[in-house]
Write an enzyme that holds these catalytic residues in place. Structure first.
Site, PDB file in Angstrom:
ATOM      1  N   ARG A 163     -13.443 -23.617 -10.151  1.00  0.00           N
ATOM      2  CA  ARG A 163     -13.556 -24.760  -9.228  1.00  0.00           C
ATOM      3  C   ARG A 163     -12.419 -24.841  -8.209  1.00  0.00           C
ATOM      4  O   ARG A 163     -12.495 -25.645  -7.280  1.00  0.00           O
ATOM      5  CB  ARG A 163     -13.678 -26.089  -9.991  1.00  0.00           C
ATOM      6  CG  ARG A 163     -14.949 -26.202 -10.813  1.00  0.00           C
ATOM      7  CD  ARG A 163     -15.006 -27.505 -11.575  1.00  0.00           C
ATOM      8  NE  ARG A 163     -15.245 -28.649 -10.702  1.00  0.00           N
ATOM      9  CZ  ARG A 163     -15.119 -29.907 -11.121  1.00  0.00           C
ATOM     10  NH1 ARG A 163     -14.735 -30.176 -12.353  1.00  0.00           N
ATOM     11  NH2 ARG A 163     -15.374 -30.896 -10.283  1.00  0.00           N
ATOM     12  N   ASP A 164     -11.361 -24.069  -8.382  1.00  0.00           N
ATOM     13  CA  ASP A 164     -10.295 -23.961  -7.370  1.00  0.00           C
ATOM     14  C   ASP A 164      -9.935 -22.478  -7.242  1.00  0.00           C
ATOM     15  O   ASP A 164      -8.765 -22.102  -7.340  1.00  0.00           O
ATOM     16  CB  ASP A 164      -9.057 -24.769  -7.778  1.00  0.00           C
ATOM     17  CG  ASP A 164      -9.251 -26.254  -7.616  1.00  0.00           C
ATOM     18  OD1 ASP A 164      -9.631 -26.684  -6.508  1.00  0.00           O
ATOM     19  OD2 ASP A 164      -9.051 -26.992  -8.592  1.00  0.00           O
TER      20      ASP A 164
END
Length: 275
Positions: A163-164
């Site tokens: 997610r990052d």
């Protein structure tokens, strides 16, 4: 809790210790403080650690995230599980020194994770910053592309999405560059999601983020094909034809991220002819 921290903490409750220490560190050692989470650097007995203390985000923050179709980060549990899973898969990542969680109420749950500091490393974002103007040796470029692709493949095949997922969250140990597979640590997993299988939209988001973060490094068509060959099970034969629409979605996502972040199209590269 590892023995070195157990000796430091003594009889004090681990979560109480984490809350106290996170509040007492000097301002220059506070790396993040938001949404009930405080990330700080600690130095104890000549050894450096990073502590993430989660003190509960409250129902307001939970409902706000859900209304925006985002899963709220309730504590350190996801990061703890993701780190342990990636280490078991052979992916370079952080080393956990302590973990704790207490409370059933999701809005008031307390937790922490302590990891060893990665010393002598540099983020790939910084390491590759000047590659467009000063390209690295071919062997080095090939080695790092293979390493990042291998880490991404293992992570995604195991049902984890980051997610990052950007180059800044890969930390290279330059002292290991002489190896065929240098050490390159994947960090900042507090937003990671763990499932039996990663849904396609989250695969696209992860890979688009990674692609976007590499667009200023002077990527070539061969670099992209090299990444696909090491990431995609079955190699280029499976990546180029059967999954071409998937990879096109990744590219579109990366271009959109670049325009949103920089306000302009990315510099010339393999995507240029398809804009």
């Amino acid at each position: 809790m590892r023995d070195d921290l157990a000796r430091e903490i003594g009889e004090e409750d681990l979560l109480d210790w984490g809350r106290r220490v996170a509040a007492e560190v000097p301002a220059e050692d506070v790396y993040r403080a938001r949404e009930g989470r405080r990330t700080v650097r600690l130095l104890r007995n000549g050894r450096a650690y990073f502590l993430k203390y989660h003190g509960g985000i409250g129902w307001g923050e939970i409902f706000k995230n859900l209304s925006q179709l985002r899963l709220p980060i309730l504590g350190a549990g996801n990061e703890y599980r993701a780190v342990n899973l990636l280490r078991a898969l052979g992916v370079d990542t952080m080393t956990v020194a302590a973990y704790a969680r207490a409370g059933l109420n999701p809005a008031r749950q307390r937790s922490l994770i302590v990891t060893d500091e990665l010393t002598g490393t540099v983020s790939l974002e910084d390491y590759c910053r000047d590659w467009r103007a000063s390209p690295p040796p071919f062997a080095l470029r090939q080695k790092l592309i293979r390493k990042v692709a291998d880490s991404a493949r293992r992570m995604h095949e195991a049902g984890v999405n980051h997610r990052d997922f950007y180059l800044c969250h890969f930390h290279l140990d330059p002292a290991t560059l002489h190896r065929s597979s240098p050490r390159c640590y994947l960090i900042d997993l507090h937003r990671a999601q763990l499932r039996d299988k990663v849904p396609q939209r989250w695969l696209v988001k992860d890979l688009a983020g990674l692609y976007f973060s590499a667009m200023d490094t002077g990527l070539t068509q061969r670099d992209l094909l090299r990444f696909l060959r090491h990431y995609q099970p079955g190699g280029l034969r499976q990546a180029v034809a059967p999954r071409r629409f998937f990879w096109r979605s990744v590219e579109k996502g990366a271009l959109a991220l670049y325009r949103k972040d920089h306000g302009v199209a990315p510099p010339g590269g393999p995507w240029e002819q398809r804009q």
